[in-house]
Design a protein around this motif. Structure first.
Motif, PDB file in Angstrom:
ATOM      1  N   THR A  91     -30.299  16.623-167.624  1.00 16.81           N
ATOM      2  CA  THR A  91     -31.031  16.625-168.822  1.00 16.81           C
ATOM      3  C   THR A  91     -32.461  15.687-168.416  1.00 16.81           C
ATOM      4  OG1 THR A  91     -29.110  16.520-170.146  1.00 16.81           O
ATOM      5  CG2 THR A  91     -31.213  15.658-171.427  1.00 16.81           C
ATOM      6  N   GLU A  92     -32.187  14.746-167.819  1.00 14.21           N
ATOM      7  CA  GLU A  92     -33.366  13.808-167.597  1.00 14.21           C
ATOM      8  C   GLU A  92     -34.228  14.547-166.359  1.00 14.21           C
ATOM      9  OE1 GLU A  92     -33.142   9.718-165.219  1.00 14.21           O
ATOM     10  OE2 GLU A  92     -33.185   9.295-167.276  1.00 14.21           O
ATOM     11  N   THR A  93     -33.684  15.069-165.452  1.00 18.61           N
ATOM     12  CA  THR A  93     -34.466  15.949-164.538  1.00 18.61           C
ATOM     13  C   THR A  93     -35.317  17.033-165.015  1.00 18.61           C
ATOM     14  OG1 THR A  93     -32.970  15.121-162.909  1.00 18.61           O
ATOM     15  CG2 THR A  93     -34.570  16.942-162.230  1.00 18.61           C
ATOM     16  N   LEU A  94     -34.707  17.956-166.186  1.00 21.46           N
ATOM     17  CA  LEU A  94     -35.073  18.890-166.719  1.00 21.46           C
ATOM     18  C   LEU A  94     -36.349  18.450-167.531  1.00 21.46           C
ATOM     19  CD1 LEU A  94     -35.023  21.878-167.708  1.00 21.46           C
ATOM     20  CD2 LEU A  94     -33.666  21.211-169.548  1.00 21.46           C
ATOM     21  N   ARG A  95     -36.178  17.052-168.134  1.00 24.79           N
ATOM     22  CA  ARG A  95     -37.330  16.526-168.910  1.00 24.79           C
ATOM     23  C   ARG A  95     -38.574  16.389-168.145  1.00 24.79           C
ATOM     24  NH1 ARG A  95     -35.293  12.338-170.862  1.00 24.79           N
ATOM     25  NH2 ARG A  95     -34.125  13.174-172.500  1.00 24.79           N
ATOM     26  N   LEU A  96     -38.571  15.885-166.950  1.00 25.22           N
ATOM     27  CA  LEU A  96     -39.556  15.430-165.966  1.00 25.22           C
ATOM     28  C   LEU A  96     -40.278  16.872-165.488  1.00 25.22           C
ATOM     29  CD1 LEU A  96     -37.642  12.844-163.742  1.00 25.22           C
ATOM     30  CD2 LEU A  96     -39.366  12.365-165.431  1.00 25.22           C
ATOM     31  N   GLU A  97     -39.243  17.837-165.103  1.00 25.36           N
ATOM     32  CA  GLU A  97     -39.904  18.945-164.496  1.00 25.36           C
ATOM     33  C   GLU A  97     -40.757  19.985-165.822  1.00 25.36           C
ATOM     34  OE1 GLU A  97     -36.443  19.474-161.107  1.00 25.36           O
ATOM     35  OE2 GLU A  97     -36.316  20.775-162.975  1.00 25.36           O
ATOM     36  N   LEU A  98     -40.318  19.488-166.988  1.00 27.26           N
ATOM     37  CA  LEU A  98     -41.164  20.252-168.142  1.00 27.26           C
ATOM     38  C   LEU A  98     -42.179  19.562-168.517  1.00 27.26           C
ATOM     39  CD1 LEU A  98     -38.089  22.107-169.980  1.00 27.26           C
ATOM     40  CD2 LEU A  98     -39.537  23.133-168.364  1.00 27.26           C
ATOM     41  N   CYS A  99     -42.495  18.324-168.067  1.00 23.19           N
ATOM     42  CA  CYS A  99     -43.687  17.678-168.395  1.00 23.19           C
ATOM     43  C   CYS A  99     -44.921  18.460-168.326  1.00 23.19           C
ATOM     44  CB  CYS A  99     -43.562  16.242-167.637  1.00 23.19           C
ATOM     45  SG  CYS A  99     -45.025  15.372-168.220  1.00 23.19           S
ATOM     46  N   GLY A 100     -45.818  18.631-169.386  1.00 24.57           N
ATOM     47  CA  GLY A 100     -46.936  19.391-169.562  1.00 24.57           C
ATOM     48  C   GLY A 100     -46.711  20.817-169.903  1.00 24.57           C
ATOM     49  N   LYS A 101     -45.331  21.132-170.472  1.00 27.65           N
ATOM     50  CA  LYS A 101     -45.086  22.202-171.185  1.00 27.65           C
ATOM     51  C   LYS A 101     -44.637  21.975-172.501  1.00 27.65           C
ATOM     52  CE  LYS A 101     -44.093  24.619-167.055  1.00 27.65           C
ATOM     53  NZ  LYS A 101     -43.085  25.692-165.967  1.00 27.65           N
ATOM     54  N   PRO A 102     -44.656  22.877-173.485  1.00 22.31           N
ATOM     55  CA  PRO A 102     -44.291  22.489-174.955  1.00 22.31           C
ATOM     56  C   PRO A 102     -42.973  22.642-175.254  1.00 22.31           C
ATOM     57  CG  PRO A 102     -45.144  24.804-174.939  1.00 22.31           C
ATOM     58  CD  PRO A 102     -45.484  24.120-173.592  1.00 22.31           C
ATOM     59  N   VAL A 103     -41.878  22.058-174.526  1.00 27.00           N
ATOM     60  CA  VAL A 103     -40.745  22.081-174.645  1.00 27.00           C
ATOM     61  C   VAL A 103     -40.012  20.576-174.465  1.00 27.00           C
ATOM     62  CG1 VAL A 103     -38.426  23.004-173.730  1.00 27.00           C
ATOM     63  CG2 VAL A 103     -40.423  24.330-173.341  1.00 27.00           C
ATOM     64  N   ARG A 104     -39.431  20.322-175.818  1.00 28.48           N
ATOM     65  CA  ARG A 104     -38.685  19.020-175.765  1.00 28.48           C
ATOM     66  C   ARG A 104     -37.421  19.077-175.110  1.00 28.48           C
ATOM     67  NH1 ARG A 104     -39.274  17.352-182.030  1.00 28.48           N
ATOM     68  NH2 ARG A 104     -38.273  19.569-182.404  1.00 28.48           N
ATOM     69  N   VAL A 105     -36.775  18.075-174.471  1.00 30.47           N
ATOM     70  CA  VAL A 105     -35.579  17.830-173.868  1.00 30.47           C
ATOM     71  C   VAL A 105     -34.928  16.675-174.548  1.00 30.47           C
ATOM     72  CG1 VAL A 105     -34.088  17.757-172.078  1.00 30.47           C
ATOM     73  CG2 VAL A 105     -36.316  18.875-171.963  1.00 30.47           C
ATOM     74  N   ILE A 106     -34.140  16.651-175.372  1.00 30.23           N
ATOM     75  CA  ILE A 106     -33.164  15.715-176.197  1.00 30.23           C
ATOM     76  C   ILE A 106     -31.801  15.527-175.701  1.00 30.23           C
ATOM     77  CG2 ILE A 106     -32.736  15.036-178.423  1.00 30.23           C
ATOM     78  CD1 ILE A 106     -35.191  16.576-179.438  1.00 30.23           C
ATOM     79  N   GLU A 107     -31.359  14.347-175.249  1.00 26.63           N
ATOM     80  CA  GLU A 107     -30.153  14.092-175.237  1.00 26.63           C
ATOM     81  C   GLU A 107     -29.316  13.186-176.343  1.00 26.63           C
ATOM     82  OE1 GLU A 107     -27.213  11.877-171.852  1.00 26.63           O
ATOM     83  OE2 GLU A 107     -29.485  11.707-171.639  1.00 26.63           O
ATOM     84  N   ILE A 108     -28.264  13.778-176.799  1.00 30.55           N
ATOM     85  CA  ILE A 108     -27.654  12.925-177.942  1.00 30.55           C
ATOM     86  C   ILE A 108     -26.308  12.725-177.102  1.00 30.55           C
ATOM     87  CG2 ILE A 108     -26.457  13.232-180.181  1.00 30.55           C
ATOM     88  CD1 ILE A 108     -29.393  13.703-180.252  1.00 30.55           C
ATOM     89  N   ALA A 109     -26.070  11.230-177.145  1.00 27.11           N
ATOM     90  CA  ALA A 109     -24.728  10.920-176.547  1.00 27.11           C
ATOM     91  C   ALA A 109     -23.888  10.275-177.438  1.00 27.11           C
ATOM     92  CB  ALA A 109     -25.404   9.811-175.357  1.00 27.11           C
ATOM     93  N   PRO A 110     -22.851  10.845-178.043  1.00 28.52           N
ATOM     94  CA  PRO A 110     -21.838  10.371-178.828  1.00 28.52           C
ATOM     95  C   PRO A 110     -20.935   9.256-178.150  1.00 28.52           C
ATOM     96  CG  PRO A 110     -22.068  12.568-179.126  1.00 28.52           C
ATOM     97  CD  PRO A 110     -22.635  12.102-177.705  1.00 28.52           C
ATOM     98  N   GLY A 111     -20.410   8.441-179.158  1.00 26.61           N
ATOM     99  CA  GLY A 111     -19.353   7.568-178.527  1.00 26.61           C
ATOM    100  C   GLY A 111     -17.987   8.137-179.231  1.00 26.61           C
ATOM    101  N   MET A 112     -17.240   7.312-179.907  1.00 31.47           N
ATOM    102  CA  MET A 112     -15.962   7.913-180.378  1.00 31.47           C
ATOM    103  C   MET A 112     -16.047   8.939-181.600  1.00 31.47           C
ATOM    104  SD  MET A 112     -12.790   5.765-181.808  1.00 31.47           S
ATOM    105  CE  MET A 112     -12.287   5.115-180.215  1.00 31.47           C
ATOM    106  N   VAL A 113     -15.854  10.114-181.488  1.00 32.13           N
ATOM    107  CA  VAL A 113     -15.957  11.283-182.310  1.00 32.13           C
ATOM    108  C   VAL A 113     -14.459  11.811-182.535  1.00 32.13           C
ATOM    109  CG1 VAL A 113     -16.997  13.316-183.076  1.00 32.13           C
ATOM    110  CG2 VAL A 113     -18.280  11.619-181.607  1.00 32.13           C
ATOM    111  N   ARG A 114     -14.177  11.833-183.844  1.00 32.81           N
ATOM    112  CA  ARG A 114     -12.761  12.341-184.055  1.00 32.81           C
ATOM    113  C   ARG A 114     -12.975  13.768-184.490  1.00 32.81           C
ATOM    114  NH1 ARG A 114      -8.764   8.959-187.723  1.00 32.81           N
ATOM    115  NH2 ARG A 114     -10.469   9.317-189.065  1.00 32.81           N
ATOM    116  N   THR A 115     -12.525  14.700-183.747  1.00 28.64           N
ATOM    117  CA  THR A 115     -12.442  16.285-184.145  1.00 28.64           C
ATOM    118  C   THR A 115     -11.187  16.711-183.992  1.00 28.64           C
ATOM    119  OG1 THR A 115     -12.981  16.913-181.890  1.00 28.64           O
ATOM    120  CG2 THR A 115     -14.866  16.452-183.159  1.00 28.64           C
ATOM    121  N   ASP A 116     -11.102  17.965-184.501  1.00 32.97           N
ATOM    122  CA  ASP A 116      -9.614  18.615-184.438  1.00 32.97           C
ATOM    123  C   ASP A 116      -9.045  18.722-183.085  1.00 32.97           C
ATOM    124  OD1 ASP A 116      -9.525  18.522-187.106  1.00 32.97           O
ATOM    125  OD2 ASP A 116     -10.168  20.521-187.321  1.00 32.97           O
TER     126      ASP A 116
END
Length: 249
Positions: free
Chosen positions: A154-179
């Motif tokens: 993710t971090e590398t992709l953001r660096l490589e796309l710098c200068g292009k109109p594409v955002r790269v976002i990382e969502i890092a959850p902690g404890m999530v209770r799912t089924d």
């Protein structure tokens, strides 16, 4: 034309909740996962489109991407953990499976849809990683290693796309209770899965994480949330969880 959002891992958990949340914001959502029966039901409910895709199979992803004419938002939510064994006795096949879906799955989908994301007035890639991408813990080496790698991608992709109109976002959850997350990790051992969340007052839900995705995606296109770490109040850090009541009931 409605904006298009592609969500992988959309048959359950964070992926399903994110698909529903983005549909609420007016996106035409393409739901991608292997369990098409679940996808069909959710797609009908939110007015989206279901597509059977195995993100670990490059040919499956390429075929899927060929049917996507435009893509404004891509949410890579497909992932998961297998086992909680120490390094000394960890099962290599579990490690391989976790890398295949968390890392290579993200890679396959990004590579296949990047032309569509870059073609319009601006696209957004959201990768759902984990706090395990930054902090290791006993019994979690395989999952943490896979999430570290996904974070690096993710971090590398953001660096490589710098200068292009594409955002790269990382969502890092902690404890999530799912089924399914802990149940899959412990191969159907419901008692062991439930123990992860025992006495934790309100772990995150899939819907909580979906709200974070919607928040980050909904900001103006020139605003990039590089990384958003989200935990329940009861979890101060990866290794520090309060077990007991926090809120009046």
């Amino acid at each position: 034309m409605a904006r298009v959002a592609v969500v992988t891992g959309a048959s359950s958990g964070i992926g399903a909740a994110t698909a529903a949340r983005l549909a609420k914001d007016g996106y035409h959502v393409v739901l991608a996962a292997r369990r098409v029966d679940r996808l069909d039901a959710l797609a009908e409910r939110i007015g989206g489109r279901a597509a059977r895709v195995d993100v670990t199979d490059p040919s499956s992803v390429r075929e899927f991407a060929q049917g996507i004419e435009s893509c404004d938002v891509l949410v890579n939510s497909a992932g998961g953990a297998l086992g909680a064994d120490p390094v000394a006795t960890g099962e290599p096949s579990d490690w391989a499976a976790m890398f295949s879906v968390n890392v290579l799955g993200t890679l396959h989908v990004v590579q296949s849809l990047l032309p569509q994301l870059a073609a319009g007035g601006g696209g957004t890639v959201v990768n759902i990683t984990s706090t395990a991408a930054f902090v290791n813990y006993e019994g979690g080496a395989g999952y943490s290693a896979a999430k570290h790698a996904q974070h690096a991608l993710t971090e590398t992709l953001r660096l490589e796309l710098c200068g292009k109109p594409v955002r790269v976002i990382e969502i890092a959850p902690g404890m999530v209770r799912t089924d399914e997350f802990s149940l899959n990790r412990f191969r159907g051992d419901a008692e062991r899965a439930a123990a992860v969340y025992a006495d934790v007052d309100r772990p995150l839900s899939a819907e909580d994480v979906a709200e974070c995705v919607a928040l980050a995606v909904g900001l103006p296109q020139h605003v990039n949330v590089d990384q958003l770490v989200v935990r329940p109040l009861a979890q101060a850090a990866q290794h520090k969880v309060f077990r007991g009541p926090l809120f009046e009931r």
